[in-house]
Design a protein around this motif. Sequence first.
Motif, PDB file in Angstrom:
ATOM      1  N   ARG A  65       0.813  -1.217   0.000  1.00 41.55           N
ATOM      2  CA  ARG A  65       0.000   0.000   0.000  1.00 41.55           C
ATOM      3  C   ARG A  65       0.846   1.265   0.000  1.00 41.55           C
ATOM      4  O   ARG A  65       0.323   2.357  -0.210  1.00 41.55           O
ATOM      5  N   GLY A  66       2.140   1.127   0.256  1.00 39.81           N
ATOM      6  CA  GLY A  66       3.042   2.265   0.203  1.00 39.81           C
ATOM      7  C   GLY A  66       3.606   2.522  -1.177  1.00 39.81           C
ATOM      8  O   GLY A  66       4.491   3.363  -1.330  1.00 39.81           O
ATOM      9  N   GLY A  67       3.126   1.773  -2.201  1.00 37.55           N
ATOM     10  CA  GLY A  67       3.576   1.985  -3.563  1.00 37.55           C
ATOM     11  C   GLY A  67       4.884   1.316  -3.909  1.00 37.55           C
ATOM     12  O   GLY A  67       5.456   1.567  -4.965  1.00 37.55           O
ATOM     13  N   ARG A  68       5.378   0.428  -3.026  1.00 35.49           N
ATOM     14  CA  ARG A  68       6.656  -0.235  -3.285  1.00 35.49           C
ATOM     15  C   ARG A  68       6.437  -1.598  -3.925  1.00 35.49           C
ATOM     16  O   ARG A  68       5.449  -2.280  -3.640  1.00 35.49           O
ATOM     17  N   VAL A  69       7.393  -1.999  -4.763  1.00 30.86           N
ATOM     18  CA  VAL A  69       7.434  -3.345  -5.335  1.00 30.86           C
ATOM     19  C   VAL A  69       8.691  -4.027  -4.809  1.00 30.86           C
ATOM     20  O   VAL A  69       9.789  -3.467  -4.881  1.00 30.86           O
ATOM     21  N   GLU A 125      14.128  -3.957  -4.116  1.00 34.42           N
ATOM     22  CA  GLU A 125      12.831  -3.279  -4.044  1.00 34.42           C
ATOM     23  C   GLU A 125      12.990  -1.878  -4.610  1.00 34.42           C
ATOM     24  O   GLU A 125      14.083  -1.335  -4.685  1.00 34.42           O
ATOM     25  N   PHE A 126      11.879  -1.320  -5.039  1.00 28.09           N
ATOM     26  CA  PHE A 126      11.900   0.036  -5.570  1.00 28.09           C
ATOM     27  C   PHE A 126      10.537   0.687  -5.368  1.00 28.09           C
ATOM     28  O   PHE A 126       9.520   0.001  -5.186  1.00 28.09           O
ATOM     29  N   GLN A 127      10.554   2.003  -5.366  1.00 21.84           N
ATOM     30  CA  GLN A 127       9.316   2.771  -5.206  1.00 21.84           C
ATOM     31  C   GLN A 127       8.655   2.893  -6.566  1.00 21.84           C
ATOM     32  O   GLN A 127       9.130   3.595  -7.453  1.00 21.84           O
ATOM     33  N   SER A 128       7.550   2.193  -6.747  1.00 19.98           N
ATOM     34  CA  SER A 128       6.874   2.187  -8.044  1.00 19.98           C
ATOM     35  C   SER A 128       5.962   3.398  -8.220  1.00 19.98           C
ATOM     36  O   SER A 128       5.988   4.064  -9.253  1.00 19.98           O
ATOM     37  N   HIS A 129       5.145   3.688  -7.216  1.00 19.56           N
ATOM     38  CA  HIS A 129       4.183   4.791  -7.318  1.00 19.56           C
ATOM     39  C   HIS A 129       4.271   5.699  -6.098  1.00 19.56           C
ATOM     40  O   HIS A 129       4.594   5.238  -4.999  1.00 19.56           O
ATOM     41  N   ILE A 182      -4.999  10.457  -5.266  1.00 20.11           N
ATOM     42  CA  ILE A 182      -4.711   9.153  -5.863  1.00 20.11           C
ATOM     43  C   ILE A 182      -3.663   8.477  -4.994  1.00 20.11           C
ATOM     44  O   ILE A 182      -2.519   8.920  -4.934  1.00 20.11           O
ATOM     45  N   GLU A 183      -4.080   7.430  -4.299  1.00 16.89           N
ATOM     46  CA  GLU A 183      -3.145   6.791  -3.373  1.00 16.89           C
ATOM     47  C   GLU A 183      -2.135   5.943  -4.134  1.00 16.89           C
ATOM     48  O   GLU A 183      -2.360   5.530  -5.284  1.00 16.89           O
ATOM     49  N   GLU A 184      -1.018   5.665  -3.472  1.00 14.31           N
ATOM     50  CA  GLU A 184       0.094   4.972  -4.117  1.00 14.31           C
ATOM     51  C   GLU A 184      -0.045   3.460  -4.092  1.00 14.31           C
ATOM     52  O   GLU A 184       0.793   2.749  -4.670  1.00 14.31           O
ATOM     53  N   LYS A 185      -1.068   2.921  -3.484  1.00 14.34           N
ATOM     54  CA  LYS A 185      -1.213   1.476  -3.313  1.00 14.34           C
ATOM     55  C   LYS A 185      -1.126   0.721  -4.640  1.00 14.34           C
ATOM     56  O   LYS A 185      -1.766   1.098  -5.627  1.00 14.34           O
ATOM     57  N   ILE A 186      -0.319  -0.339  -4.665  1.00 11.73           N
ATOM     58  CA  ILE A 186      -0.183  -1.181  -5.849  1.00 11.73           C
ATOM     59  C   ILE A 186      -1.391  -2.119  -5.920  1.00 11.73           C
ATOM     60  O   ILE A 186      -1.604  -2.942  -5.024  1.00 11.73           O
ATOM     61  N   ASN A 187      -2.171  -2.004  -6.996  1.00 13.49           N
ATOM     62  CA  ASN A 187      -3.343  -2.871  -7.153  1.00 13.49           C
ATOM     63  C   ASN A 187      -3.000  -4.213  -7.788  1.00 13.49           C
ATOM     64  O   ASN A 187      -3.504  -5.252  -7.373  1.00 13.49           O
ATOM     65  N   LYS A 188      -2.162  -4.190  -8.816  1.00 11.81           N
ATOM     66  CA  LYS A 188      -1.798  -5.419  -9.527  1.00 11.81           C
ATOM     67  C   LYS A 188      -0.355  -5.332 -10.019  1.00 11.81           C
ATOM     68  O   LYS A 188       0.155  -4.245 -10.314  1.00 11.81           O
ATOM     69  N   ILE A 189       0.270  -6.502 -10.132  1.00  8.53           N
ATOM     70  CA  ILE A 189       1.594  -6.644 -10.738  1.00  8.53           C
ATOM     71  C   ILE A 189       1.514  -7.769 -11.752  1.00  8.53           C
ATOM     72  O   ILE A 189       0.922  -8.816 -11.480  1.00  8.53           O
ATOM     73  N   ARG A 190       2.090  -7.553 -12.932  1.00 13.77           N
ATOM     74  CA  ARG A 190       2.158  -8.600 -13.940  1.00 13.77           C
ATOM     75  C   ARG A 190       3.572  -8.638 -14.535  1.00 13.77           C
ATOM     76  O   ARG A 190       4.114  -7.604 -14.899  1.00 13.77           O
ATOM     77  N   SER A 219       3.233  -2.591 -13.189  1.00 14.10           N
ATOM     78  CA  SER A 219       2.588  -2.366 -11.896  1.00 14.10           C
ATOM     79  C   SER A 219       1.599  -1.226 -12.055  1.00 14.10           C
ATOM     80  O   SER A 219       1.818  -0.314 -12.858  1.00 14.10           O
ATOM     81  N   THR A 220       0.515  -1.273 -11.293  1.00 13.87           N
ATOM     82  CA  THR A 220      -0.491  -0.222 -11.416  1.00 13.87           C
ATOM     83  C   THR A 220      -1.075   0.143 -10.063  1.00 13.87           C
ATOM     84  O   THR A 220      -1.206  -0.706  -9.172  1.00 13.87           O
ATOM     85  N   ASN A 221      -1.405   1.422  -9.909  1.00 14.05           N
ATOM     86  CA  ASN A 221      -2.233   1.851  -8.785  1.00 14.05           C
ATOM     87  C   ASN A 221      -3.633   2.118  -9.344  1.00 14.05           C
ATOM     88  O   ASN A 221      -4.031   1.507 -10.337  1.00 14.05           O
ATOM     89  N   ASP A 222      -4.388   3.014  -8.743  1.00 12.72           N
ATOM     90  CA  ASP A 222      -5.757   3.230  -9.205  1.00 12.72           C
ATOM     91  C   ASP A 222      -5.836   3.873 -10.588  1.00 12.72           C
ATOM     92  O   ASP A 222      -6.826   3.698 -11.302  1.00 12.72           O
TER      93      ASP A 222
END
Length: 512
Positions: A58-62, A98-102, A114-122, A135-138
């Motif tokens: 939820r912090g936008g990290r992968v 690890e890295f900050q995606s959003h 628009i929150e940074e939470k990662i919704n899906k990873i493919r 990777s995507t957020n909202d």
Amino acid sequence: MNGGDVVAEAPASPPQPLEWKFSQVFGERTAGEEVQEVDIISAIEFDRSGDHLATGDRGGRVVLFERTDTKDHGGSRRDLERMGYPISRHPEFRYKTEFQSHEPEFDYLKSLEIEEKINKIRWCQTANGALFLLSTNDKTIKYWKVQEKKVKKISEMNVDLSKAVGNGGVASSSNSSIGKQYLANGGDKSHNLPSNDLSIPPGGFPSLRLPVVTSNETSLMARCGRVYAHAHDYHINSISNNSDGETFISADDLRINLWNLEISNQSFNIVDVKPGNMEDLTEVITSAEFHPSHCNMLAYSSSKGSIRLIDLRQSALCDSHAKLFEETEAPGSRSFFTEIIASISDIKFARDGRHILSRDYMTLKLWDINMDSGPVATFQVHEYLRPKLCDLYENDSIFDKFECCLSGDGLRVATGSYSNLFRVFGRAPGSTEASTLEASKNPMRRQVQTPSRPTRSLSSITRVVRRGAEAPGVDANGNSFDFTTKLLHLAWHPTENSIACAAANSLYMYSA
């Protein structure tokens, strides 16, 4: 044996239930430790080979993990066993990078955070030793490249020790003015060069010394290659790669867009369920996924419990579906909660592309894409919660979106539940496998010992309904279920019986 005799083959017996064991945990909490909201895992995905695992939070990290038990020898686990290599009792992963995606954003036009939470990873196809993933957020999808790069470091300063003092400056003495007069760049005037002549004398300047740079070490670098933005008015709930390796889809509540990985400023709208008048809106898109091998086919689910299979060859805008999969409602069973609990939260294609697994609030359903009359199997997950639907509606738990997954061989399905539990069902004909495991170091602690017995519905097409032995509101040990701890996200290894699941900020891995 006479030529006319025909010997009927005995039906294959279902595989034995798996015995699940704890493998690893990353980010384990200590007793009483408070979990930060930004650390809660919101997405899990294995890559196609199963050698890498990605999680988003939820912090936008992968965070990426890599497999270590087969890396030294190369090849799959089965190949290594065949060659006689000693194999560890379970797949082992280690933290990779690890890295900050959003980052959190603000839409000034809509006054919307628009929150940074990662919704899906493919995961995308690998190339030249680099890993690629979406990777995507909202609202925004990003295309990431992760690869090892050599780190350049100064290994030797190459200082002239005869002129070096304390901090590396040039030594000064009373007769320095009598000696050579040095230029600003380290040269000297002994060559009698004109002040405007910048040519280098033969042999160079003897007093010009440069540090020695080496690049022995490597470091993992994550670089955002493309950003796919401004294409969705509503929150993105799904992204899915196409088998052609060139395109992917993104889905929100009302639309599905088709993208080319190489083009970030343009997408094509292929499904649009938005009515002319929003008051006429009756259902929304909840999940979408490409067929694993047919690049022209994809499926999407709706909040009414239906799944639509569409063919991109039929038309540019695929508002009309090729096939519709939905279960007919039993007469007299409709209630206020019927439509809410029928909403599908996740769909997954089996690896062979023949079956689709769907998860609604109460059940897992398995569909055959060649049979649109109803599911071929139904697995009861939350039947014990039916008397509590009113309470679940009051605390919004009834809207929780649980994911589902299938094993690589397609013989088993799994999904999460409350109290950090997850369920594994066997789907082979005649199988009674229905395991309940807890996301902890002792996964069998809540295991129901009495095997569930399948009850077969009598209809023209044989459908299977399997229930776990559950007492309403309590587990096998008599503990009440905790609706604040929920296991929403899990993934099955593509080739082995290994499951990764998220319990708050902890990543648990199990193998059988």
